[in-house]
Each structure stands twice: as structure tokens, then as C-alpha cells.
Design a protein around this motif. Structure first.
Motif, mmCIF file in Angstrom:
data_model
loop_
_atom_site.group_PDB
_atom_site.id
_atom_site.type_symbol
_atom_site.label_atom_id
_atom_site.label_comp_id
_atom_site.label_asym_id
_atom_site.label_seq_id
_atom_site.Cartn_x
_atom_site.Cartn_y
_atom_site.Cartn_z
ATOM 1 N N GLU A 109 0.835 -1.199 0.000
ATOM 2 C CA GLU A 109 0.000 0.000 0.000
ATOM 3 C C GLU A 109 0.873 1.252 0.000
ATOM 4 N N PRO A 110 0.469 2.281 -0.726
ATOM 5 C CA PRO A 110 1.279 3.495 -0.783
ATOM 6 C C PRO A 110 1.098 4.347 0.467
ATOM 7 N N THR A 114 0.080 9.683 -2.112
ATOM 8 C CA THR A 114 0.955 9.276 -3.221
ATOM 9 C C THR A 114 0.204 9.383 -4.543
ATOM 10 N N GLY A 119 4.034 7.246 -7.217
ATOM 11 C CA GLY A 119 3.762 5.833 -7.017
ATOM 12 C C GLY A 119 4.442 4.924 -8.013
ATOM 13 N N TRP A 121 7.266 2.679 -9.519
ATOM 14 C CA TRP A 121 8.324 1.868 -8.898
ATOM 15 C C TRP A 121 8.910 0.969 -9.974
ATOM 16 N N TYR A 140 2.876 0.787 -10.517
ATOM 17 C CA TYR A 140 2.453 1.980 -9.786
ATOM 18 C C TYR A 140 1.372 1.603 -8.784
ATOM 19 N N HIS A 141 1.337 2.355 -7.695
ATOM 20 C CA HIS A 141 0.286 2.225 -6.685
ATOM 21 C C HIS A 141 0.099 3.612 -6.088
ATOM 22 N N ALA A 142 -1.082 4.191 -6.261
ATOM 23 C CA ALA A 142 -1.345 5.573 -5.877
ATOM 24 C C ALA A 142 -2.669 5.673 -5.146
ATOM 25 N N ASP A 143 -2.780 6.696 -4.295
ATOM 26 C CA ASP A 143 -4.046 6.949 -3.605
ATOM 27 C C ASP A 143 -4.457 8.412 -3.686
ATOM 28 N N THR A 199 -8.049 4.172 -4.774
ATOM 29 C CA THR A 199 -6.668 3.835 -5.074
ATOM 30 C C THR A 199 -6.573 3.353 -6.517
ATOM 31 N N ARG A 201 -3.806 0.961 -9.073
ATOM 32 C CA ARG A 201 -2.624 0.107 -9.113
ATOM 33 C C ARG A 201 -2.506 -0.497 -10.505
#
Length: 441
Positions: A109-110, A114, A119, A121, A140-143, A199, A201
Motif C-alpha cells: 500500500e502506498p 501518493t 507511485g 516503482w 504503480y500504486h497511488a491513492d 486507489t 494500481r
């Protein structure tokens, strides 16, 4: 429009198909008639060409668009270095290519706040961004939605959402991309990502080489695989925003930032064949055997970035979409194989028909890497089940997987090689593939 007003017209439209000439205007009369760069562009706009290939590339492969914007892109302050976060770029020299089979769980989890850029990577890649060869694989993982604008001078970005929809606000207009779709942002095009869910991803292929194009069909004929008409280009939509806007540019592997006094997403009209687009992977027209044997995975190629060696792609984007299996006396899951190409595989939803067991499993948001000539194929559970299955027509529609397949080995970043979500004991999925020679007829 002025101040903080943003034009938010829908950014989805079918505009003649992939690679063809498109045009769109947010204000009637913004597109000049008959000339790309008239002495005075309509409505007090500036004419600007965006070139995605060298000027002298053959017509069939030349990519460029004309943008008619409120201010020219040249009107910006100096850029200054900023932190790269989890983003890395070729050449990847901090580790040697690994011949072992590797698999990762999804990104953790970010941290709160983020955005898409923060996010990103990097798992690894090959080639050299400055030489415009090779590819990088990011996740990517963003919220949080972006309140800044990003562009990538190193390569085009093929975005593969796995969780959460994205609204891409680009210089060309708006595009929605949901899980099960892919979005492409051409090299150098500025954009911002708004999250449509709490979120988001997914995966990103950063292609340093020749722009993605549809593969040739050869003996297949005129139809099949991805159809040009199914690629959606944006309808022109612009921001006329005065005030500070942070703009981040990725250049030769590093991030640089500048504070503009206006939004650079100010294109009122455009025409050309270089454009962002979205493609629904479920539109892919799957071809396969209707007699016996299993076709090579190249039959699932959606997009290809050719290299200087015919038939050997810098990177192919391959999708394993819903399909029927009907082959007689055929082992239907992917066969055991070793490949001169290197394969990074991700899972968007459901399950993949050759990866059902092992520590952690192969799950949506995760991924596996099989570098060139690394032996792989179905795990023991899949092999046993498929070898004994009754061969009736079978619909495979409980998963959606893809591959980034590239001509060179992928070298890992140190963060990927040491990641907590790197699965240990992946080789165990092939343990127990016993000797049967001499015991079966």
C-alpha cells in the motif's frame, strides 16, 4: 475560459483508428484549413508540431501532430533537478541479469498522498534510454490524484491499470482508462492523472525504442488481433489556467521540475497521427488452432515496437484475452518452453491458466520474470490437470493476463531484487514433475 476553469468534456471518441490521421477541436474554427502553420493561426493560437519520429522516417512509420495552443511550449522557465523517488532508467548497471525465474506479489500500500508519478516503482529493464533502445518495466500504486503535470522525454508509456480507473488529462484531451484497458502516452506528451477510485494500481511499460504499432498480419490476412478502429483517441479539451503549475519532465533517467505560470495542457485543437489512445483488451480478436497443437504466444500480440532486426521486437505487448480452446489431442495450457525473448508477465484479473500454485501464487497486481532461455511453463498442478482433462471445447474467460516481451534480458533494480514482496521459493511450483518415461504408454 480563464482563472481555474477547466474544460472537462468527455475525452473518449473513435477518431479513424490507430496510426491514422486524426483531428479534433474544442472550439469551432480553431483548426486552420488547408495549412499546418498559417501566418496567423486561428483564434490567436500558436501552431506547434510535436514529432514522435525523425522527420525523414518513411511515411508509413512517421508520427507527428500539429497542436494549436494558447501558449507555445517554448514559453517556460528553466528546469531544475528533483528527486527520482522509486523511478529508475536504463542502462540498468547496478545488477547483473538474473537467469533465475522470479515472481513478485503486488506492490504494498502506498503512503497517504501518493500520486501516480510518486507511485511509480521500477522493477528493471534493458537498453539505454539516451540511445532510444530498450524498455523499462514499472509498477504503480497511488491513492491521490496529481496536482502537477508530467512528461517523459525518454520513452512512450503504456499504462496497464489493474485496480482503479484513471482519468488522463493530456495535451490532446481527456482519456478514461479502466482495468481491462490500456492507455498509451506518447514520448514527450504532457499529462496529469486523476484517480477515479480511492486507489489505483497497475503496470507501465516505458518503451525507449520505436513507437508501438500494430503488428503485420502476414498469412493471417486482413483481419484479426487488434483492430485499428478500436483504439480511442481523445477529443480536444484544454485548460486555460493562470497561476503556478508544477511541471515535471523525465529526461535521460532523471526528473526535472519547473514552475510554470500557466497550465501547459492548453491545446485547443490538434491534428495528426501522433496521439494518446486507449484500447479495450477485450476487443482483441483472438486467433488460435481449430485442429491441434498450441499456437506460439506471438499470436496474442496487440502492439509491437520493432527493432533493427526484422522479426525481433524491442518489446511486444501481448494479451491473453478470453478465448475458446478446441484443439484435439492437445496439451492446451502454455507448453514448456525456453525463449530467446525475455518475458515479464502481469495479471489484471482472475487467474492465469498455467500458474495456479506456489508460494503466494500468481495474483492480480503481481508479476513474474522469465529472462531469455530460462525454462518455464505450467506448474505441476496445471500439468497434471491438463494432461488428464477431457478435451471438450473450453471457454477460457476467468482471467486477463499480459506480457511485456523484449529482445534483451531484463536487469533488475536493487529495489526489485531486494523487495519484501519478491516471492521466495518460486521454483517450488515445478517440483514434483516426476519421471514417467518407461512407465506410461
Amino acid at each position: 475560459m480563464s482563472g481555474d476553469t477547466r474544460k472537462t468534456a468527455e475525452g473518449l471518441a473513435y477518431l479513424s483508428g490507430f496510426g491514422n490521421e486524426h483531428c479534433s477541436e474544442a472550439v469551432p474554427g480553431a483548426l486552420p484549413e488547408g495549412r499546418n502553420s498559417p501566418q496567423r493561426a486561428p483564434l490567436g493560437l500558436y501552431a506547434e508540431q510535436l514529432s514522435g519520429t525523425a522527420f525523414t522516417e518513411p511515411r508509413a512509420y512517421n508520427r507527428r501532430s500539429w497542436l494549436y495552443r494558447i501558449r507555445p511550449s517554448a514559453a517556460h522557465p528553466a528546469f531544475h533537478r528533483t528527486g527520482n523517488g522509486g523511478l529508475r532508467t536504463a542502462p540498468f548497471t547496478q545488477s547483473v541479469p538474473d537467469p533465475n525465474r522470479l515472481r513478485w506479489d503486488p506492490l504494498p500500500e502506498p503512503a497517504a498522498g501518493t500520486d501516480f508519478l510518486a507511485g511509480l516503482w521500477t522493477l528493471g529493464g534493458n537498453g539505454d534510454a539516451a540511445q532510444r533502445t530498450g524498455v523499462a518495466v514499472h509498477l504503480y500504486h497511488a491513492d491521490a490524484s496529481m496536482d502537477r503535470v508530467f512528461s517523459d522525454a525518454d520513452g512512450e508509456l503504456l499504462i496497464v491499470p489493474e485496480r482503479g480507473g484513471l482519468l488522463l488529462r493530456t495535451e490532446f484531451g481527456l482519456l478514461h482508462a479502466e482495468p481491462g484497458e490500456v492507455a498509451l502516452i506518447p514520448r514527450g506528451v504532457r499529462f496529469r492523472v486523476d484517480l477515479l477510485d480511492d486507489t489505483a494500481r497497475g503496470y507501465v511499460c516505458e518503451n525507449y525504442g520505436a513507437p508501438f504499432r500494430l503488428p503485420d498480419l502476414g498469412p493471417i490476412g486482413a483481419n484479426g488481433l487488434a483492430a485499428a478502429r478500436d483504439f480511442r483517441a481523445p477529443v480536444a479539451a484544454y485548460e486555460d489556467v493562470e497561476g503556478p503549475v508544477e511541471v515535471v519532465n523525465k529526461f535521460c533517467g532523471n526528473l526535472w521540475r519547473a514552475d510554470y505560470d500557466h497550465s501547459p495542457l492548453d491545446v485547443v485543437a490538434w491534428h495528426g497521427n501522433l496521439t494518446p489512445y486507449v484500447y479495450d483488451l477485450r476487443s482483441f480478436n483472438v486467433l488460435g488452432s481449430i485442429s491441434y497443437d498450441h499456437p506460439d504466444p506471438s499470436i496474442f500480440t496487440v502492439l509491437t515496437s520493432p527493432s533493427d532486426t526484422p522479426g525481433l521486437a524491442g518489446v511486444d505487448f501481448v494479451v491473453f484475452a478470453p478465448r475458446w480452446l478446441v484443439g484435439e489431442d492437445t496439451f492446451r495450457p502454455p507448453y514448456f518452453h525456453r525463449n530467446v525473448m525475455s518475458e515479464y508477465m502481469g495479471l489484471i484479473e482472475g487467474a492465469y491458466d498455467a500458474k495456479t500454485s506456489g508460494p503466494g501464487g500468481f495474483v492480480p497486481g503481481g508479476g513474474s520474470l522469465h529472462n531469455m532461455m530460462s525454462a518455464h511453463g505450467p506448474d505441476r498442478e496445471t500439468f497434471d490437470r491438463a494432461s488428464a482433462a477431457e478435451l471438450r471445447p473450453q471457454k477460457v474467460d476467468d482471467g486477463l493476463a499480459f506480457m511485456f516481451e523484449t529482445r534483451w534480458p531484463l536487469s533488475l533494480t536493487p529495489q526489485a531484487a531486494r523487495a519484501d514482496h519478491l516471492q521466495q521459493g518460486y521454483d517450488e511450483v515445478w517440483r514434483g514433475l516426476e519421471r514417467h518415461f518407461g512407465t506410461l504408454r
